[in-house]
Design a protein around this motif. Structure first.
Motif, PDB file in Angstrom:
ATOM      1  N   ALA A  10       0.939  -1.182   0.064  1.00  0.00           N
ATOM      2  CA  ALA A  10      -0.086   0.062   0.079  1.00  0.00           C
ATOM      3  C   ALA A  10       1.010   1.258   0.230  1.00  0.00           C
ATOM      4  CB  ALA A  10      -0.970   0.170   1.359  1.00  0.00           C
ATOM      5  N   THR A  11       1.882   1.157   0.591  1.00  0.00           N
ATOM      6  CA  THR A  11       3.118   2.209   0.708  1.00  0.00           C
ATOM      7  C   THR A  11       3.613   2.382  -0.673  1.00  0.00           C
ATOM      8  OG1 THR A  11       3.259   1.804   3.117  1.00  0.00           O
ATOM      9  CG2 THR A  11       4.821   3.298   2.012  1.00  0.00           C
ATOM     10  N   VAL A  12       3.946   1.196  -1.185  1.00  0.00           N
ATOM     11  CA  VAL A  12       4.461   1.370  -2.480  1.00  0.00           C
ATOM     12  C   VAL A  12       3.686   2.211  -3.553  1.00  0.00           C
ATOM     13  CG1 VAL A  12       5.466  -0.006  -4.402  1.00  0.00           C
ATOM     14  CG2 VAL A  12       5.860  -0.563  -2.118  1.00  0.00           C
ATOM     15  N   GLU A  13       2.369   1.618  -3.523  1.00  0.00           N
ATOM     16  CA  GLU A  13       1.238   2.091  -4.449  1.00  0.00           C
ATOM     17  C   GLU A  13       1.354   3.724  -4.288  1.00  0.00           C
ATOM     18  OE1 GLU A  13      -2.294   3.591  -6.215  1.00  0.00           O
ATOM     19  OE2 GLU A  13      -1.937   3.449  -4.028  1.00  0.00           O
ATOM     20  N   ARG A  14       1.311   4.243  -3.076  1.00  0.00           N
ATOM     21  CA  ARG A  14       0.975   5.522  -2.933  1.00  0.00           C
ATOM     22  C   ARG A  14       2.257   6.151  -3.244  1.00  0.00           C
ATOM     23  NH1 ARG A  14      -1.320   7.758   2.994  1.00  0.00           N
ATOM     24  NH2 ARG A  14      -3.475   7.129   2.572  1.00  0.00           N
ATOM     25  N   ILE A  15       3.502   5.723  -3.213  1.00  0.00           N
ATOM     26  CA  ILE A  15       4.821   6.476  -3.638  1.00  0.00           C
ATOM     27  C   ILE A  15       4.814   6.406  -4.993  1.00  0.00           C
ATOM     28  CG2 ILE A  15       7.345   6.259  -3.872  1.00  0.00           C
ATOM     29  CD1 ILE A  15       7.159   5.059  -1.033  1.00  0.00           C
ATOM     30  N   VAL A  16       4.452   5.360  -5.755  1.00  0.00           N
ATOM     31  CA  VAL A  16       4.419   5.306  -7.188  1.00  0.00           C
ATOM     32  C   VAL A  16       3.317   6.463  -7.855  1.00  0.00           C
ATOM     33  CG1 VAL A  16       3.710   4.004  -9.216  1.00  0.00           C
ATOM     34  CG2 VAL A  16       5.138   3.095  -7.331  1.00  0.00           C
ATOM     35  N   ARG A  17       2.360   6.480  -7.201  1.00  0.00           N
ATOM     36  CA  ARG A  17       1.120   7.372  -7.632  1.00  0.00           C
ATOM     37  C   ARG A  17       1.575   8.768  -7.221  1.00  0.00           C
ATOM     38  NH1 ARG A  17      -3.533   8.409  -4.307  1.00  0.00           N
ATOM     39  NH2 ARG A  17      -2.949   6.474  -3.430  1.00  0.00           N
ATOM     40  N   ARG A  18       2.295   8.897  -6.234  1.00  0.00           N
ATOM     41  CA  ARG A  18       2.789  10.303  -6.318  1.00  0.00           C
ATOM     42  C   ARG A  18       3.665  10.716  -7.144  1.00  0.00           C
ATOM     43  NH1 ARG A  18       5.334  12.923  -0.569  1.00  0.00           N
ATOM     44  NH2 ARG A  18       4.945  15.253  -1.129  1.00  0.00           N
TER      45      ARG A  18
END
Length: 434
Positions: free
Chosen positions: A401-409
């Motif tokens: 979930a943290t990875v997805e947020r970073i990639v989206r950012r």
């Protein structure tokens, strides 16, 4: 000089006249083939022959006119039907807005019989507050001699007003214009509903954003405040073990160890929650990042902590991207770490990091040949606290979930591809809009 009802036409089109004359003479010759004509033809006989030719010409012309009339009437009936029963209202207006012609569709839209429409001012069917705008539009149509359109309401006796689109074009004479009226009431109602839905959606989005901010603030506050009591419990467990370890029963010592290990898990959970809360709000530092170097650093730490590791890592050199180096380190740390955890440290396992092209854009991937998973669970992988079904491995379901947020950012997208027994591949791209 030859005389006949079409003498003027003959002067205008001598070729047609010659052809008609030839056809008439052929027809007369066919009729009189059995009649003997003396060689010493008198003037009266010649004139009689001429009258016969003219008579046949007139018969042929009448036949052509009758056929043309029938064709014209058929075409008129066809186009009258098309005009009257068209799903669009057609009207003709003079320069003063007086209705001079209308089809059945137009009469239906105006809610009046067609016979009663003729001679009425079209403006009477436009609401009073809209009439100035309509007559300004009508004047523009006559002035510019160009096709124009507008939208307005129309009154309809005993019924709610209609919203229509009017397209108008002035005739070449400049004294009349044709208008086409299309009912757009349903479209207008849908547009109003969409506007209401958009307003509600915008309000919900604001509420959701505020709720997320409050939730993340609460998450950060609670996680931060939990550190102190968890650290105290951890410390007291160590003190009790050091001071009274030999005096405690084995069962009691087991309880102390379980409490101590639970505090360690709690600390890792707190770290994960704090990191998950911060990845969307911290300031980003954009620069050219050597992803290959980061991947090698992550692998070095895994090998250092777990020297018995039997997994082979293959890191492609020279893979670079634009982004925040610290956040991209978190991405690769989670992806490579997850691949290692789910491989069960089996001999023959290979974990690969490299770059490929997907739909014309560079994409970075971490691939393993481990147990893989069912793609039915792929959508849940990047949600907080969602863990791989049927796999008992360390973690809290926060990493991806943290990875997805970073990639989206970073303006990118992450997805997974897998098949049970054939490994898994996690791919992500960055800066899709650049």
């Amino acid at each position: 000089m030859k005389k006949g009802p079409r003498g003027n036409d003959r002067n205008k089109n001598p070729q047609a006249t010659t052809a008609l004359r030839r056809r008439a003479e052929d027809r007369l010759r066919a009729k009189s083939a059995m009649v003997h004509v003396p060689s010493d033809e008198t003037e009266s006989q010649r004139l009689f022959h001429e009258l016969q030719v003219h008579q046949i010409e007139l018969e042929m012309q009448n036949e052509e006119l009758r056929q043309a009339k029938e064709e014209l009437e058929t075409a008129l009936d066809r186009y009258t039907d098309l005009y009257d029963f068209a799903p669009v209202g057609y009207l003709t207006l003079d320069r003063n807005g007086i209705i001079t012609a209308a089809n059945l569709g137009g009469a239906s839209l105006l809610g009046t019989e067609r016979s009663k429409l003729l001679g009425q001012r079209f403006g009477l069917f436009v609401p009073a507050d809209s009439r100035p705008t309509f007559f300004e539009f009508l004047g523009k149509v006559f002035a510019t001699q160009a096709k124009a359109s507008c939208e307005t309401a129309l009154t309809n006796e005993g019924k709610p007003p209609l919203f229509v689109q009017i397209e108008a074009l002035a005739c070449k004479s400049g004294q009349e214009c044709r208008i086409a009226i299309t009912d757009i009431s349903e479209r207008r109602q849908m547009e109003e509903k969409i506007q209401i839905l958009n307003a509600d959606l915008a309000a919900d989005a604001v509420e959701l954003k505020n709720a997320i901010i409050e939730l993340e603030a609460f998450n950060y506050s609670v996680s931060h405040d939990l550190r102190t009591p968890v650290a105290a419990i951890n410390g007291y467990c160590q003190v009790i073990q050091a001071m009274f370890g030999n005096k405690l029963e084995e069962q009691c010592q087991g309880y102390i160890r379980e409490i101590y290990e639970s505090t360690l898990r709690m600390e890792r959970l707190i770290d994960g929650l704090l990191r998950f809360s911060c990845v969307l709000h911290g300031e980003m530092h954009w620069e050219k990042v050597d992803l290959s170097a980061i991947a090698k650093s992550v692998v070095s730490e895994l090998v250092l902590v777990f020297p018995e590791n039997r997994v082979t890592f293959v890191i492609a050199p020279g893979t670079v991207a634009e982004g925040d180096p610290e956040l991209l380190w978190v991405v690769l740390d989670n992806l490579i770490g997850n691949a290692w955890k789910y491989s069960d440290n089996r001999e023959g396992t290979v974990i690969e990091f490299a770059e490929m092209v997907v739909e014309g854009k560079p994409a970075y991937f971490v691939r393993d040949n481990g147990p893989g998973f069912e793609m039915a669970f792929a959508d849940k992988l990047f949600l907080p606290f969602q863990r791989h079904p049927g796999k008992d491995v360390e973690g809290f379901g926060i990493g991806l979930a943290t990875v997805e947020r970073i990639v989206r950012r970073h303006g990118g997208h992450i997805w997974a591809e897998s098949e049970p027994g054939k490994g898994a591949t996690f791919l992500f791209n960055l800066n899709l809009d650049s």
